[in-house]
Motif scaffolding. Structure first.
Motif, mmCIF file in Angstrom:
data_model
loop_
_atom_site.group_PDB
_atom_site.id
_atom_site.type_symbol
_atom_site.label_atom_id
_atom_site.label_comp_id
_atom_site.label_asym_id
_atom_site.label_seq_id
_atom_site.Cartn_x
_atom_site.Cartn_y
_atom_site.Cartn_z
ATOM 1 N N ALA A 124 8.574 -8.568 -3.322
ATOM 2 C CA ALA A 124 8.667 -7.109 -3.506
ATOM 3 C C ALA A 124 9.471 -6.776 -4.764
ATOM 4 O O ALA A 124 10.414 -7.483 -5.126
ATOM 5 C CB ALA A 124 9.346 -6.497 -2.289
ATOM 6 N N HIS A 125 9.074 -5.712 -5.450
ATOM 7 C CA HIS A 125 9.856 -5.214 -6.585
ATOM 8 C C HIS A 125 10.962 -4.324 -6.027
ATOM 9 O O HIS A 125 10.678 -3.330 -5.360
ATOM 10 C CB HIS A 125 8.984 -4.387 -7.527
ATOM 11 C CG HIS A 125 7.875 -5.177 -8.148
ATOM 12 N ND1 HIS A 125 8.086 -6.075 -9.171
ATOM 13 C CD2 HIS A 125 6.545 -5.220 -7.880
ATOM 14 C CE1 HIS A 125 6.939 -6.622 -9.517
ATOM 15 N NE2 HIS A 125 5.987 -6.128 -8.742
ATOM 16 N N ARG A 126 12.209 -4.692 -6.275
ATOM 17 C CA ARG A 126 13.316 -3.851 -5.796
ATOM 18 C C ARG A 126 13.592 -2.770 -6.847
ATOM 19 O O ARG A 126 13.862 -3.070 -8.019
ATOM 20 C CB ARG A 126 14.553 -4.701 -5.539
ATOM 21 C CG ARG A 126 15.644 -3.927 -4.827
ATOM 22 C CD ARG A 126 16.591 -4.840 -4.074
ATOM 23 N NE ARG A 126 17.754 -4.118 -3.565
ATOM 24 C CZ ARG A 126 17.791 -3.367 -2.478
ATOM 25 N NH1 ARG A 126 16.710 -3.204 -1.746
ATOM 26 N NH2 ARG A 126 18.901 -2.755 -2.087
ATOM 27 N N VAL B 252 0.976 -2.902 -4.036
ATOM 28 C CA VAL B 252 2.102 -3.639 -4.623
ATOM 29 C C VAL B 252 3.299 -3.421 -3.696
ATOM 30 O O VAL B 252 3.500 -2.318 -3.172
ATOM 31 C CB VAL B 252 2.407 -3.121 -6.046
ATOM 32 C CG1 VAL B 252 3.687 -3.727 -6.596
ATOM 33 C CG2 VAL B 252 1.235 -3.406 -6.976
ATOM 34 N N SER B 253 4.071 -4.484 -3.497
ATOM 35 C CA SER B 253 5.179 -4.394 -2.547
ATOM 36 C C SER B 253 6.462 -3.892 -3.235
ATOM 37 O O SER B 253 6.867 -4.430 -4.266
ATOM 38 C CB SER B 253 5.373 -5.789 -1.955
ATOM 39 O OG SER B 253 6.317 -5.744 -0.969
ATOM 40 N N PHE B 254 7.054 -2.849 -2.659
ATOM 41 C CA PHE B 254 8.302 -2.276 -3.203
ATOM 42 C C PHE B 254 9.397 -2.325 -2.156
ATOM 43 O O PHE B 254 9.146 -2.146 -0.965
ATOM 44 C CB PHE B 254 8.096 -0.811 -3.611
ATOM 45 C CG PHE B 254 7.218 -0.631 -4.806
ATOM 46 C CD1 PHE B 254 7.713 -0.789 -6.090
ATOM 47 C CD2 PHE B 254 5.880 -0.305 -4.648
ATOM 48 C CE1 PHE B 254 6.900 -0.629 -7.202
ATOM 49 C CE2 PHE B 254 5.053 -0.138 -5.750
ATOM 50 C CZ PHE B 254 5.567 -0.298 -7.029
ATOM 51 N N LEU C 67 15.639 -1.640 -12.554
ATOM 52 C CA LEU C 67 14.417 -0.844 -12.492
ATOM 53 C C LEU C 67 14.714 0.370 -11.620
ATOM 54 O O LEU C 67 15.246 0.216 -10.526
ATOM 55 C CB LEU C 67 13.378 -1.719 -11.778
ATOM 56 C CG LEU C 67 11.895 -1.523 -12.028
ATOM 57 C CD1 LEU C 67 11.587 -1.598 -13.509
ATOM 58 C CD2 LEU C 67 11.111 -2.587 -11.260
ATOM 59 N N ALA C 68 14.373 1.584 -12.110
ATOM 60 C CA ALA C 68 14.625 2.771 -11.282
ATOM 61 C C ALA C 68 13.518 3.792 -11.461
ATOM 62 O O ALA C 68 12.918 3.912 -12.538
ATOM 63 C CB ALA C 68 15.973 3.400 -11.643
ATOM 64 N N LEU C 69 13.260 4.519 -10.370
ATOM 65 C CA LEU C 69 12.367 5.677 -10.406
ATOM 66 C C LEU C 69 13.264 6.867 -10.085
ATOM 67 O O LEU C 69 13.935 6.876 -9.050
ATOM 68 C CB LEU C 69 11.266 5.526 -9.353
ATOM 69 C CG LEU C 69 10.260 6.673 -9.280
ATOM 70 C CD1 LEU C 69 9.426 6.758 -10.558
ATOM 71 C CD2 LEU C 69 9.321 6.488 -8.077
ATOM 72 N N LYS C 70 13.268 7.853 -10.992
ATOM 73 C CA LYS C 70 14.242 8.934 -10.869
ATOM 74 C C LYS C 70 13.556 10.292 -10.832
ATOM 75 O O LYS C 70 12.602 10.531 -11.587
ATOM 76 C CB LYS C 70 15.201 8.834 -12.071
ATOM 77 C CG LYS C 70 16.182 9.961 -12.206
ATOM 78 C CD LYS C 70 17.048 9.801 -13.440
ATOM 79 C CE LYS C 70 17.795 11.083 -13.725
ATOM 80 N NZ LYS C 70 16.941 12.237 -14.058
ATOM 81 N N GLY C 71 14.051 11.188 -9.985
ATOM 82 C CA GLY C 71 13.625 12.580 -10.014
ATOM 83 C C GLY C 71 14.514 13.345 -10.977
ATOM 84 O O GLY C 71 15.537 12.829 -11.442
ATOM 85 N N LEU D 171 4.707 0.369 -13.174
ATOM 86 C CA LEU D 171 3.824 -0.758 -12.837
ATOM 87 C C LEU D 171 3.443 -1.539 -14.095
ATOM 88 O O LEU D 171 3.406 -2.759 -14.095
ATOM 89 C CB LEU D 171 2.578 -0.244 -12.116
ATOM 90 C CG LEU D 171 2.822 0.222 -10.667
ATOM 91 C CD1 LEU D 171 1.638 1.047 -10.160
ATOM 92 C CD2 LEU D 171 3.067 -0.970 -9.737
ATOM 93 N N ARG D 172 3.173 -0.816 -15.201
ATOM 94 C CA ARG D 172 2.858 -1.514 -16.462
ATOM 95 C C ARG D 172 4.050 -2.350 -16.906
ATOM 96 O O ARG D 172 3.900 -3.478 -17.368
ATOM 97 C CB ARG D 172 2.516 -0.513 -17.569
ATOM 98 C CG ARG D 172 1.089 -0.092 -17.536
ATOM 99 C CD ARG D 172 0.630 0.737 -18.694
ATOM 100 N NE ARG D 172 -0.406 1.607 -18.191
ATOM 101 C CZ ARG D 172 -1.596 1.185 -17.755
ATOM 102 N NH1 ARG D 172 -1.925 -0.074 -17.817
ATOM 103 N NH2 ARG D 172 -2.460 2.032 -17.245
#
Ligand code: NAD
Length: 369
Positions: free
Chosen positions: A2-4, A30-32, A64-68, A287-288
């Motif tokens: 999984a991608h953390r 894809v596993s997160f 790695l981060a996904l941010k609002g 993802l890229r």
């Protein structure tokens, strides 16, 4: 494996659009492994500070981060969490692709631009003060260094070479800003000379704004300083269909944080009304970045087909003027559900119109010296 990923929901519409993006990310197969941490107003309520160390530690650990989006009070109040995050993690390259999707909502259906913006210094250095007690004069220091200018220009040329972009344009105001502007201009020119295979030119910021609204098809990758890049990336988002569809990425050495160009749009908070596409396209870029190219292609194609179909789109994509025929507006969650539903159905091998940049940070020991 999984991608953390550190997930920062943010303020205003942030929790809604990040939930939408997470739903789409998970639909790719894809596993997160999401590490959810709060910054902004929720963090102030819980810890008394808008950017707790736990947030910085999580991004450093996961890389790695996904941010609002996070609200910044105008005038007084706390300093921008967004600016602080970029400076403290040295997220120096802000990459904002503006791609017209399915030719909708724009007079420029072929728009495909990337703004590469220096994100740690310039007029966002945070060095500012009132000159007098009466607050009748104020100064903000424009910090421009050779090191930061070199690395952002290098980043832009590497991106252009890697993704076979047609040109890099350096943007500054060296005619008026004889030190900071000239320093950036010199760094840009010297870097351009090292990439003779990548066509390049330069523009003054005011002329660039006029050129972009008149003939955006003549430009491609734009590299500039912090404030100019902030303004140009909103302008380019407008050319491509609006803030609702403009994703972004921040890169540092070994770190990547994905966040939309738009802010927290407080007036739509909690209404399930905001466009989730910008945050969903952040998932495409993420993802890229981690090499999950097929999943990234699926996300982009599912977004494209959903917008092209115009059956389940949010209000901004349903407005007369955005679409050639008026359609009823759907909710943020309904649009995310529709994009997620399409993910396994789309053909990931079909030619992809305007995929996002395959960017990552550029490591160059010479620049670190
Ligand atoms: P904004 O981007 O939040 O809103 C500008 C306009 O676009 C508003 O009309 C808004 O309703 C609309 N909009 C924005 N995102 C949308 C979406 N996903 N769907 C539909 N409509 C959308 O900019 P603002 O109003 O200038 O700023 C609001 C707050 O966000 C401020 O506190 C600002 O500092 C902050 N901000 C944060 C970031 C970030 O976290 N990176 C970026 C920009 C602004």
């Amino acid at each position: 494996m999984a991608h953390r990923v550190t997930l920062i929901p943010g303020d205003g519409i942030g929790p809604e659009v990040t939930a939408a993006a997470r739903r789409v990310a998970e639909a790719t197969g894809v596993s997160f492994d999401w590490d959810v941490v709060e910054a902004g107003e929720a963090a102030i309520r819980a810890t008394g500070t808008p950017l707790p160390d736990a947030v910085l530690d999580s991004v450093r650990r996961n890389r790695l981060a996904l941010k609002g989006p996070i609200t910044t009070p105008i005038g007084g109040g706390f300093r921008s969490v967004n600016v602080a995050l970029r400076q403290q993690l040295d997220l120096y390259a802000s990459v904002r692709p503006s791609r017209s999707i399915a030719g909708e909502g724009t007079r420029f259906p072929e728009t495909d631009l990337i703004v590469v913006r220096e994100a740690t210094e310039g007029l966002y250095s945070g060095v500012e003060h009132w000159v007098d007690r009466e607050h009748t004069a104020a100064e903000t220091v424009n910090v421009v260094t050779r090191k930061a200018s070199d690395r952002i220009c290098k980043f832009a040329f590497e991106l252009a070479r890697r993704d076979h972009r047609k040109k890099v344009t350096g943007v500054h105001k060296a005619n008026i800003m004889k030190t900071t502007g000239a320093l950036f201009q010199t760094a840009y020119r010297e870097m351009a000379a090292k990439y003779p295979d990548v066509p390049s030119d330069e523009r003054l910021i005011d002329n660039m704004c006029m050129q972009l609204v008149k003939k955006p098809e003549e430009y491609d990758v734009i590299v500039t300083t912090n404030l100019f890049g902030d303004i140009l990336s909103d302008l380019c988002a407008g050319l491509a269909g609006g803030l609702g569809v403009a994703p972004g990425a921040l890169y540092g050495e070994g770190l990547a944080v994905f966040e939309p160009v738009h802010g927290s749009a407080p007036k739509y908070a909690g209404q399930d009304r905001a466009d989730p596409v910008a945050e969903i396209l952040c998932v495409e870029l993420l993802l890229r970045h981690v090499g999950e190219t097929e999943a990234a292609n699926r996300v982009f194609r599912a977004v494209w087909e959903t917008i092209a179909e115009k059956k389940v789109v949010t209000y901004d994509l349903a407005l007369p003027g955005y679409t050639s025929r008026p359609v009823p507006a759907s909710s943020c969650s309904a649009m995310a559900k529709e994009i997620a539903r399409k993910i396994p159905l789309v053909d990931p091998d079909a030619p992809l119109p305007r995929p996002g940049p395959s960017t990552g940070a550029v490591s160059d020991p010479a620049l670190e010296a």
